[in-house]
Scaffold this motif. Structure first.
Motif, mmCIF file in Angstrom:
data_model
loop_
_atom_site.group_PDB
_atom_site.id
_atom_site.type_symbol
_atom_site.label_atom_id
_atom_site.label_comp_id
_atom_site.label_asym_id
_atom_site.label_seq_id
_atom_site.Cartn_x
_atom_site.Cartn_y
_atom_site.Cartn_z
ATOM 1 N N LYS A 1 42.033 38.750 44.419
ATOM 2 C CA LYS A 1 43.370 38.683 43.817
ATOM 3 C C LYS A 1 43.279 38.280 42.348
ATOM 4 O O LYS A 1 43.951 38.868 41.491
ATOM 5 C CB LYS A 1 44.250 37.699 44.588
ATOM 6 N N ILE A 2 42.448 37.278 42.048
ATOM 7 C CA ILE A 2 42.278 36.845 40.656
ATOM 8 C C ILE A 2 41.604 37.939 39.841
ATOM 9 O O ILE A 2 42.001 38.229 38.700
ATOM 10 C CB ILE A 2 41.468 35.535 40.596
ATOM 11 N N LEU A 3 40.579 38.552 40.417
ATOM 12 C CA LEU A 3 39.886 39.649 39.730
ATOM 13 C C LEU A 3 40.863 40.759 39.378
ATOM 14 O O LEU A 3 40.827 41.313 38.267
ATOM 15 C CB LEU A 3 38.770 40.194 40.621
ATOM 16 N N ARG A 4 41.756 41.078 40.293
ATOM 17 C CA ARG A 4 42.733 42.146 40.062
ATOM 18 C C ARG A 4 43.668 41.795 38.902
ATOM 19 O O ARG A 4 43.998 42.654 38.080
ATOM 20 C CB ARG A 4 43.541 42.369 41.340
ATOM 21 N N ILE A 5 44.082 40.539 38.827
ATOM 22 C CA ILE A 5 44.993 40.118 37.754
ATOM 23 C C ILE A 5 44.298 40.191 36.400
ATOM 24 O O ILE A 5 44.880 40.649 35.405
ATOM 25 C CB ILE A 5 45.512 38.694 38.027
ATOM 26 N N ILE A 6 43.042 39.753 36.336
ATOM 27 C CA ILE A 6 42.293 39.797 35.073
ATOM 28 C C ILE A 6 42.077 41.245 34.641
ATOM 29 O O ILE A 6 42.212 41.580 33.457
ATOM 30 C CB ILE A 6 40.954 39.051 35.218
ATOM 31 N N PHE B 1 52.293 32.775 30.541
ATOM 32 C CA PHE B 1 53.281 33.631 31.205
ATOM 33 C C PHE B 1 52.707 34.989 31.583
ATOM 34 O O PHE B 1 53.143 35.615 32.554
ATOM 35 C CB PHE B 1 54.511 33.828 30.308
ATOM 36 N N ILE B 2 51.709 35.469 30.822
ATOM 37 C CA ILE B 2 51.153 36.793 31.123
ATOM 38 C C ILE B 2 50.393 36.775 32.458
ATOM 39 O O ILE B 2 50.234 37.806 33.112
ATOM 40 C CB ILE B 2 50.228 37.264 29.973
ATOM 41 N N TRP B 3 49.956 35.577 32.856
ATOM 42 C CA TRP B 3 49.270 35.442 34.151
ATOM 43 C C TRP B 3 50.250 35.119 35.263
ATOM 44 O O TRP B 3 50.103 35.604 36.393
ATOM 45 C CB TRP B 3 48.211 34.329 34.066
#
Length: 351
Positions: free
Chosen positions: A246-251, A326-328
């Motif tokens: 999930k974190i990888l996808r957001i980055i 906010f972008i995250w």
């Protein structure tokens, strides 16, 4: 009954239920799916084991079930899987593990059978053909394996390298540039089943085993090894597999964004990795699943570099680039662990 409860209900019951009269309901030829095989690949081998083309086999053995004009790897029903498992005398879990739905709880929460799902490369189905380069393969694996088959991981957008052979995967024919659509070998040549070659192009018949594979560097290979270990449920960077993906996808989303708010973070990553900065194109056609293998590998490598030494490097890049939190936080799938890192360490939470 959902898919997982169905799996729990059916698991281990096939051998118990098998009576002498049940042998009349078994397929003449048993084809056990290989451990990491894809559903469509297994069906293809099952049909050819009976000296039938896949369309004929599905018409006769599966009672005209619609298979090849949809994404059978993710749309196959529990009932059809159970039917195939009982007639092959295998456990339901063996059949279920060929499906993309088996990645639920690791790569994504729920597989969307009616639309796109993160990390699943869309086929671009048009009747029985495919318009997108969504199925990959490893030419070196085809050379070495006694049985040619397609692996489940070759449908994932995060797969760009074969961890075993340490070479780049391919997602289209290098001669005619057409997608890999192995089941279309069975169209035409009515009586020629033996000549069908899963390791060749269905359009120009070029044999992928003749390709000289592209070697990859140690860093890229190691990243793919880590991703494949995570697919098996292992933890890395002090993160469990579901949270990691999930974190990888957001980055990746931020690194692949054309938003002006993402530029500072992108530039800082390129700077620290000593790579010349190239603004991302963004947009629908440039979402991660639609990108070519080289671009996906680049984004994966950058994102995993950011996640290395988690969360220290990520925090440092954010605060050095003065990227707003906010972008995250503007992501509906943000994990609690990631949100905590943002709120406690990122210096700027609003634009």
């Amino acid at each position: 009954m959902n898919f997982h409860s169905f799996l729990h209900h059916r698991e281990g019951t096939i051998q118990k239920w098998l009576k002498p009269e049940d042998f009349f309901n078994l397929f003449p030829c048993f084809v056990r799916p290989i451990k990491d095989e894809l559903t469509s690949s297994w069906l293809y081998r099952l049909a050819h084991a009976h000296h039938l083309k896949v369309f004929t086999f599905c018409r006769i053995a599966l009672n005209n079930k619609t298979v090849w004009n949809r994404d059978i790897d993710k749309c196959i029903t529990a009932d059809l899987l159970y039917y195939l498992s009982i007639r092959n005398n295998i456990t339901f879990s063996e059949a279920f593990n060929t499906t993309l739905k088996s990645y639920e709880g690791i790569l994504f929460n729920t597989l969307n059978i009616n639309g796109g799902t993160n990390w699943i490369s869309p086929l671009g189905i048009y009747h029985r053909t495919r318009t997108r380069n969504s199925l990959m393969c490893c030419p070196s694996c085809f050379k070495e394996c006694s049985i040619i088959y397609y692996k489940k991981a070759w449908r994932l957008s995060l797969s760009t390298i074969c961890p075993k052979c340490k070479v780049s995967l391919i997602d289209h024919c290098p001669i005619c540039k057409q997608p890999i659509i192995f089941h279309r070998h069975d169209i035409g040549n009515k009586n020629k089943i033996e000549n069908s070659n899963m390791a060749s192009c269905c359009n120009c018949s070029f044999d992928f085993r003749n390709i000289i594979p592209e070697n990859v560097n140690d860093r890229d290979h190691q990243n793919q090894v880590i991703l494949n270990e995570l697919l098996k449920g292992k933890s890395h960077f002090n993160l469990k597999a579901p949270t990691f993906f999930k974190i990888l996808r957001i980055i990746i989303r931020v690194l692949n964004s054309r938003s002006k708010f993402a530029y500072p973070f992108q530039k800082e990553v390129f700077k620290q990795m000593n790579i010349r900065y190239r603004p991302s194109l963004g947009g629908y056609e440039n979402q991660f699943e639609f990108l070519n293998i080289l671009r996906r590998r680049e984004l994966l490598n950058m994102s995993m570099w950011v996640m290395n030494h988690w969360p220290n490097r990520f925090i440092n890049i954010n605060n050095t680039s003065k990227t707003g939190g906010f972008i995250w936080l503007n992501d509906k799938n943000i994990p609690i662990e990631f949100e905590k890192v943002i709120r406690e360490n990122i210096v700027k939470l609003s634009s």
